[in-house]
Every structure is written in structure tokens, then in C-alpha cells.
Design an enzyme around this catalytic site. Structure first.
Site, PDB file in Angstrom:
ATOM      1  N   HIS A 226      -8.094  -4.917  -0.652  1.00 17.50           N
ATOM      2  CA  HIS A 226      -6.828  -4.189  -0.449  1.00 17.50           C
ATOM      3  C   HIS A 226      -5.904  -4.916   0.531  1.00 17.50           C
ATOM      4  O   HIS A 226      -4.726  -4.635   0.593  1.00 17.50           O
ATOM      5  CB  HIS A 226      -7.138  -2.777   0.072  1.00 17.50           C
ATOM      6  CG  HIS A 226      -5.966  -1.839   0.014  1.00 17.50           C
ATOM      7  ND1 HIS A 226      -5.433  -1.384  -1.175  1.00 17.50           N
ATOM      8  CD2 HIS A 226      -5.207  -1.283   0.994  1.00 17.50           C
ATOM      9  CE1 HIS A 226      -4.406  -0.576  -0.924  1.00 17.50           C
ATOM     10  NE2 HIS A 226      -4.248  -0.507   0.386  1.00 17.50           N
TER      11      HIS A 226
ATOM     12  N   SER B 276       0.830  -1.202   0.000  1.00 20.40           N
ATOM     13  CA  SER B 276       0.000   0.000   0.000  1.00 20.40           C
ATOM     14  C   SER B 276       0.873   1.264   0.000  1.00 20.40           C
ATOM     15  O   SER B 276       1.640   1.453  -0.933  1.00 20.40           O
ATOM     16  CB  SER B 276      -0.962  -0.068   1.198  1.00 20.40           C
ATOM     17  OG  SER B 276      -1.974   0.891   1.087  1.00 20.40           O
TER      18      SER B 276
ATOM     19  N   ASP C 119     -10.976  -3.628  -4.706  1.00 15.68           N
ATOM     20  CA  ASP C 119     -10.248  -2.877  -3.677  1.00 15.68           C
ATOM     21  C   ASP C 119     -10.998  -1.569  -3.411  1.00 15.68           C
ATOM     22  O   ASP C 119     -11.209  -0.782  -4.341  1.00 15.68           O
ATOM     23  CB  ASP C 119      -8.831  -2.607  -4.225  1.00 15.68           C
ATOM     24  CG  ASP C 119      -7.925  -1.960  -3.202  1.00 15.68           C
ATOM     25  OD1 ASP C 119      -8.416  -1.172  -2.373  1.00 15.68           O
ATOM     26  OD2 ASP C 119      -6.714  -2.227  -3.249  1.00 15.68           O
TER      27      ASP C 119
END
Ligand code: MLT
Length: 196
Positions: free
Chosen positions: A181, A101, A151
Site C-alpha cells: 500500500h 490512499s 496490499d
């Protein structure tokens, strides 16, 4: 910067572990161990705090990066990694950037800005909503990436933009699609297969 190092076997890969928003230098240590139990693991904590949550650069809102801060923090992170390489006498050829991320997002910037230093990486659930002026040649770069079809943070278009960005610059990019995610065990195993 805050960091943790677990020295591995001589000549094994050197993993630079870059956490997601709210993580720390320790967040990806277990992931690193699964990927290669012999690797040297270096976790680095992002220097920015957003409402108490560490990350690597400022954002104006979800999905809108503070580009000037991203530029400055990338230089800072790169210089810090180079300091660690010298301090621990590491083989920089063995570096693999591993980011999740927000950590994957600054990882992309490291690949773009320092293509001869960083050539291999695993990007879990990245996005890169930033205009890039130059067309760097990344033909020496090898990336494995995972992206979520549903996501809630990164849209499919944004994921495809990341793939495009690397393909246009001739990097070798291997993609794996997941659901959301979050970082899941099956995708870590896929990354391990890719590394091997
Ligand atoms: C970012 O700001 O880097 C992305 O939105 C990912 C995140 O940290 O949520």
C-alpha cells in the site's frame, strides 16, 4: 480547510495534493516536486480527524465509507478548490488531482461528481467500495493509478473494481501494479513518465 500553496511557473500544471489518512497538507509536496518541478503545488488537509489522524471523510470501519459524509465532504472540498482557483487566479484547465490512499478515494468522488472540472489525475492506491447509481460519461478523463498486488488494505478485487469503474465510464486509465500500500519512489517516477 488548511492548505499550503507553492506557486509554480505560469502555464505549468496545478497539482491538488490529497494525502492519505494521518497526512497533512504538506505530505505530498515532495512527490509533487518530483512529478514536475515547475508545477503549482496545492496541498489540502482533510477536515476529518479519526483518532487524531486527518482524513477527507468519515469511515465506519476500514474499507467501509460513511457515504453521506463522503458526499458532503466532496462538495466542501470541491468548493474549497474553486475558492483557491479564484484567490490565486489559477487556470483550472491545468488542474491535476493527485491523491494517495484516502486522498485518492475522495479524488475518485471528485472525478465522478465534477467530470467537466477534474479531467486528469494520479491515484496512488485507491479503493472505492461505494455503489454508484449513475453512469457518468468520463470519456474526457485521464487517470494514472498504482495498485498493490499484496496490499494489506486494498484487495486485488477492490483495485480491479476501481479500474472497472473508470473503464465502464470510458475514462482513459493507465495502471501500474506494485507490491503493498505504501507510496514508493519507482511508482512516482512511472507517474512522472505518464504526466510527461
Ligand atoms: C479509506 O478509508 O479511505 C481507505 O481505507 C484508505 C485509508 O485511508 O486507509
Amino acid at each position: 480547510m488548511e492548505y499550503i500553496i507553492k506557486k509554480g511557473v505560469e502555464d505549468a500544471p496545478v497539482f491538488i495534493l490529497l494525502h492519505g489518512t494521518g497526512g497533512t497538507e504538506e505530505s505530498l509536496l515532495d512527490v509533487g516536486k518530483v512529478l514536475d518541478e515547475e508545477a503549482t503545488l496545492i496541498g489540502i488537509r482533510g477536515n476529518i480527524l479519526e483518532g487524531g489522524y486527518p482524513r477527507y471523510f468519515k469511515r465506519l470501519e476500514e474499507g467501509i465509507f460513511d457515504v453521506e459524509d463522503l458526499n458532503n465532504r466532496t462538495i466542501e472540498l470541491h468548493e474549497f478548490i474553486q475558492t483557491l482557483v479564484e484567490r490565486y487566479d489559477l487556470n483550472s484547465e491545468k488542474i491535476v488531482l493527485i491523491g494517495y490512499s484516502n486522498g485518492a478515494n475522495i479524488g475518485i468522488k471528485l472525478f465522478l461528481d465534477y467530470p467537466t472540472t477534474y479531467r486528469k489525475g494520479i491515484l496512488f492506491h485507491p479503493m472505492y467500495p461505494v455503489k454508484i447509481a449513475d453512469t457518468q460519461d468520463l470519456s474526457q478523463t485521464k487517470i494514472f493509478t498504482t495498485m498493490g498486488k499484496m496490499d494489506p488494505i486494498v484487495t486485488i478485487e477492490q483495485s480491479e473494481h476501481v479500474l472497472q469503474l473508470f473503464k465502464e465510464r470510458k475514462a482513459e486509465i493507465t495502471e501500474e501494479w506494485t507490491q503493498g500500500h505504501q507510496l514508493t519512489y519507482p511508482e512516482i517516477l512511472k507517474a512522472k513518465e505518464w504526466l510527461a
